[in-house]
Design a protein around this motif. Structure first.
Motif, PDB file in Angstrom:
ATOM      1  N   HIS A  78       0.775  -1.243   0.000  1.00 40.61           N
ATOM      2  CA  HIS A  78       0.000   0.000   0.000  1.00 40.61           C
ATOM      3  C   HIS A  78       0.811   1.300   0.000  1.00 40.61           C
ATOM      4  CE1 HIS A  78      -3.421  -2.565   0.882  1.00 40.61           C
ATOM      5  NE2 HIS A  78      -2.790  -3.030   1.939  1.00 40.61           N
ATOM      6  N   MET A  79       1.875   1.387   0.781  1.00 43.45           N
ATOM      7  CA  MET A  79       2.522   2.685   0.985  1.00 43.45           C
ATOM      8  C   MET A  79       4.034   2.569   0.973  1.00 43.45           C
ATOM      9  SD  MET A  79       2.243   5.334   4.177  1.00 43.45           S
ATOM     10  CE  MET A  79       0.741   6.193   3.805  1.00 43.45           C
ATOM     11  N   PRO A  80       4.689   2.823  -0.134  1.00 38.99           N
ATOM     12  CA  PRO A  80       4.200   3.299  -1.421  1.00 38.99           C
ATOM     13  C   PRO A  80       3.544   2.225  -2.269  1.00 38.99           C
ATOM     14  CG  PRO A  80       6.550   3.814  -1.151  1.00 38.99           C
ATOM     15  CD  PRO A  80       6.135   2.967  -0.013  1.00 38.99           C
ATOM     16  N   VAL A 119      11.649   7.795   0.862  1.00 38.36           N
ATOM     17  CA  VAL A 119      10.474   8.230   1.601  1.00 38.36           C
ATOM     18  C   VAL A 119      10.625   7.750   3.042  1.00 38.36           C
ATOM     19  CG1 VAL A 119       7.961   8.031   1.777  1.00 38.36           C
ATOM     20  CG2 VAL A 119       9.048   8.055  -0.471  1.00 38.36           C
ATOM     21  N   ASP A 120      10.465   8.657   3.998  1.00 41.32           N
ATOM     22  CA  ASP A 120      10.462   8.293   5.422  1.00 41.32           C
ATOM     23  C   ASP A 120       9.020   8.022   5.831  1.00 41.32           C
ATOM     24  OD1 ASP A 120      13.159   8.713   5.549  1.00 41.32           O
ATOM     25  OD2 ASP A 120      13.053  10.546   6.738  1.00 41.32           O
ATOM     26  N   VAL A 121       8.769   6.795   6.274  1.00 44.33           N
ATOM     27  CA  VAL A 121       7.437   6.397   6.707  1.00 44.33           C
ATOM     28  C   VAL A 121       7.479   6.189   8.221  1.00 44.33           C
ATOM     29  CG1 VAL A 121       5.589   4.699   6.481  1.00 44.33           C
ATOM     30  CG2 VAL A 121       7.000   5.281   4.488  1.00 44.33           C
ATOM     31  N   PRO A 142      10.486   4.157  -3.406  1.00 45.13           N
ATOM     32  CA  PRO A 142       9.257   3.761  -4.102  1.00 45.13           C
ATOM     33  C   PRO A 142       9.568   3.146  -5.459  1.00 45.13           C
ATOM     34  CG  PRO A 142       9.516   6.138  -4.152  1.00 45.13           C
ATOM     35  CD  PRO A 142      10.662   5.597  -3.364  1.00 45.13           C
ATOM     36  N   PRO A 143       8.549   2.595  -6.109  1.00 42.42           N
ATOM     37  CA  PRO A 143       8.779   1.979  -7.423  1.00 42.42           C
ATOM     38  C   PRO A 143       9.263   2.999  -8.454  1.00 42.42           C
ATOM     39  CG  PRO A 143       6.429   2.050  -6.905  1.00 42.42           C
ATOM     40  CD  PRO A 143       7.151   2.542  -5.693  1.00 42.42           C
TER      41      PRO A 143
END
Length: 144
Positions: A78-80, A119-121, A142-143
């Protein structure tokens, strides 16, 4: 198993700071048995009620790596999303999770580094009593 045209997750320029994903998972016996069988992990703290009763936990607990698996699966799905790759994880397991417990997870985009494609999640997880179980950050590319 290989698919030529599978859906990919969000690309770096589609991800916004503040995006959130909420999910709720209940840890069932089947999940624990699958994990323990796949990893050959026979830690008595995870499966033996008599042993666990004599520890500060008082009952068998869920292996932290299983909880980590829920988080990494949410990132992959889901994320990313599909096509993403985890680069780094910093997770603190603040309280144990117990068998049959329901856990609420929140993943939130805390930062997007366009130059480095990272990306920092932020990760938070709470039990049914709203007590924190996990907090931390996962860095993801991410992809493409």
């Amino acid at each position: 198993m290989l698919q030529k045209k599978s859906r990919l997750g969000k690309k770096i320029d589609e991800i916004l700071v503040g995006e959130k994903l909420h999910l709720t998972e209940t840890i069932e016996d089947k999940d624990l048995l699958l994990y323990l069988g796949l990893t050959n992990d026979s830690n008595p703290l995870y499966i033996q009620h008599e042993y666990a009763a004599d520890t500060p936990f008082k009952a068998p607990i869920v292996p932290p790596i299983m909880l980590n698996g829920i988080i990494t699966s949410a990132i992959s799905k889901h994320m990313p999303g599909p096509g993403s790759h985890i680069l780094e994880q910093q997770l603190a397991f603040l309280r144990p999770a117990y068998h049959y417990e329901t856990i609420d997870f929140t993943l939130q985009v805390n930062g997007v580094d366009m130059l480095n494609r990272v990306v920092d999640v932020g990760i938070q997880a709470f039990n049914a009593n709203k007590e924190p179980i996990i907090e931390g950050v996962v860095k993801v590319t991410p992809p493409y």
